[in-house]
Write a protein that holds these residues in place. Sequence first.
Motif, PDB file in Angstrom:
ATOM      1  N   ALA A  61       0.652  -1.418  -0.121  1.00 28.93           N
ATOM      2  CA  ALA A  61      -0.020   0.021  -0.109  1.00 28.93           C
ATOM      3  C   ALA A  61       0.886   1.002   0.060  1.00 28.93           C
ATOM      4  O   ALA A  61       0.280   2.284  -0.171  1.00 28.93           O
ATOM      5  CB  ALA A  61      -0.856  -0.052   1.269  1.00 28.93           C
ATOM      6  N   GLU A  62       2.054   1.217   0.342  1.00 31.06           N
ATOM      7  CA  GLU A  62       2.885   2.384   0.572  1.00 31.06           C
ATOM      8  C   GLU A  62       3.294   3.002  -0.951  1.00 31.06           C
ATOM      9  O   GLU A  62       3.756   3.941  -1.321  1.00 31.06           O
ATOM     10  CB  GLU A  62       4.430   1.949   1.229  1.00 31.06           C
ATOM     11  N   GLN A  63       2.953   2.063  -1.818  1.00 26.86           N
ATOM     12  CA  GLN A  63       3.715   2.367  -3.197  1.00 26.86           C
ATOM     13  C   GLN A  63       2.440   3.142  -3.927  1.00 26.86           C
ATOM     14  O   GLN A  63       2.489   3.527  -5.195  1.00 26.86           O
ATOM     15  CB  GLN A  63       3.874   1.272  -4.217  1.00 26.86           C
ATOM     16  N   MET A  64       1.127   3.632  -3.259  1.00 21.77           N
ATOM     17  CA  MET A  64       0.070   4.138  -4.138  1.00 21.77           C
ATOM     18  C   MET A  64      -0.834   4.873  -2.993  1.00 21.77           C
ATOM     19  O   MET A  64      -0.467   4.979  -1.917  1.00 21.77           O
ATOM     20  CB  MET A  64      -0.735   3.084  -4.582  1.00 21.77           C
ATOM     21  N   GLU A 160       5.301   4.595  -7.073  1.00 20.36           N
ATOM     22  CA  GLU A 160       6.545   4.965  -6.392  1.00 20.36           C
ATOM     23  C   GLU A 160       7.550   5.692  -7.198  1.00 20.36           C
ATOM     24  O   GLU A 160       8.218   6.450  -6.943  1.00 20.36           O
ATOM     25  CB  GLU A 160       6.928   3.700  -5.859  1.00 20.36           C
ATOM     26  N   GLU A 161       7.572   5.197  -8.615  1.00 24.61           N
ATOM     27  CA  GLU A 161       8.348   5.918  -9.672  1.00 24.61           C
ATOM     28  C   GLU A 161       8.195   7.460  -9.474  1.00 24.61           C
ATOM     29  O   GLU A 161       9.004   8.367  -9.694  1.00 24.61           O
ATOM     30  CB  GLU A 161       8.164   5.396 -10.735  1.00 24.61           C
ATOM     31  N   THR A 186      10.190  -4.004  -3.997  1.00 23.21           N
ATOM     32  CA  THR A 186       9.492  -3.102  -4.981  1.00 23.21           C
ATOM     33  C   THR A 186      10.108  -1.629  -5.133  1.00 23.21           C
ATOM     34  O   THR A 186       9.964  -1.124  -6.175  1.00 23.21           O
ATOM     35  CB  THR A 186       8.046  -3.138  -4.469  1.00 23.21           C
ATOM     36  N   SER A 187      10.533  -1.135  -4.065  1.00 23.25           N
ATOM     37  CA  SER A 187      11.146   0.350  -4.161  1.00 23.25           C
ATOM     38  C   SER A 187      12.324   0.119  -4.831  1.00 23.25           C
ATOM     39  O   SER A 187      12.960   1.449  -5.441  1.00 23.25           O
ATOM     40  CB  SER A 187      11.260   0.628  -2.709  1.00 23.25           C
ATOM     41  N   ILE A 188      13.121  -0.939  -4.691  1.00 20.47           N
ATOM     42  CA  ILE A 188      14.377  -1.206  -5.390  1.00 20.47           C
ATOM     43  C   ILE A 188      14.250  -1.043  -6.758  1.00 20.47           C
ATOM     44  O   ILE A 188      14.939  -0.334  -7.615  1.00 20.47           O
ATOM     45  CB  ILE A 188      15.001  -2.472  -4.944  1.00 20.47           C
ATOM     46  N   VAL A 212      18.538  -7.507  -5.576  1.00 22.55           N
ATOM     47  CA  VAL A 212      18.566  -6.727  -6.734  1.00 22.55           C
ATOM     48  C   VAL A 212      18.967  -5.307  -6.601  1.00 22.55           C
ATOM     49  O   VAL A 212      19.270  -4.590  -7.466  1.00 22.55           O
ATOM     50  CB  VAL A 212      16.919  -6.691  -7.358  1.00 22.55           C
ATOM     51  N   ALA A 213      19.124  -4.983  -5.270  1.00 24.61           N
ATOM     52  CA  ALA A 213      19.719  -3.488  -5.025  1.00 24.61           C
ATOM     53  C   ALA A 213      21.167  -3.351  -5.154  1.00 24.61           C
ATOM     54  O   ALA A 213      22.071  -4.588  -5.493  1.00 24.61           O
ATOM     55  CB  ALA A 213      19.521  -3.401  -3.440  1.00 24.61           C
TER      56      ALA A 213
END
Length: 263
Positions: A61-64, A160-161, A186-188, A212-213
């Motif tokens: 939910a943090e991404q929107m 988030e982008e 997802t933030s990465i 992936v970071a």
Amino acid sequence: IFRPDYLERHRFILAPDEAFGAIFTWSSLLQNARDLEMDAWNIVATENNLLKVDLDDIVRAEQMNPELAVQRVFLWTSDWIEVKRLVFRKLEVYNEFFDEYKFELRPNVKQWLTVLRKYKTSMCICSNVQRNRMKMILERLEIAEYFPFIVSIEEEFDTEEQMFLSACVKLERPPQKCVIFTDTPTSIISAHEISAKAIALSGVFKAYELRVADATMSNFDDIVVYDIRKLFSESGYEFMDTQTQLDDGSGNSSRSSQTMIES
């Protein structure tokens, strides 16, 4: 946009850390940033006989915007009037508990922010929290002075982008010269989508889930300023323009003697 002119390029050669931007997500600084958010949503769920949310839901939910989270993540309802009512009620509950809630910083956050400020690296913090609430928490934690730039829910970003790009604009740095500190995969990915670097902090996710970071650490005492510089050592502002480093006279690239986080 934000391409440095001749004088700025020369200044960045002499002081390379000034060319970078450091963007922090809310949860990368706070140990318990999501607890109050989850409690507030679950009170709303209980009041309305809805399915309770868990930590994974809160992370997604943090991404929107919260309205989208109610529809796409919690799957509570698609009726817009009901969505707005639930979001408004959650905000009421959140505000009721906010003043008494004790937020806690991750270890060595202040020391790391002090080092970045010493080397004049611009900093911005991003969150889906209201701006006035963010400022209040930052002041309470005594780190408000480090963040002249804030991206809050009032920016009305859908992804988030968009949130990270807004931070780059505020810092007046191109995304390829910004590093984003976060603690979710997802933030990465979002950071890489805008061509920014990503440094992940383990905690909610294990280190192998954050592979992936560009770099992974457990706390802010695991990093030094030179590590940030190395992330950008192979890229400049232009295509095929390498990042220039000063030579110290011995054939080696210069490195500041005071890059360790001071305890």
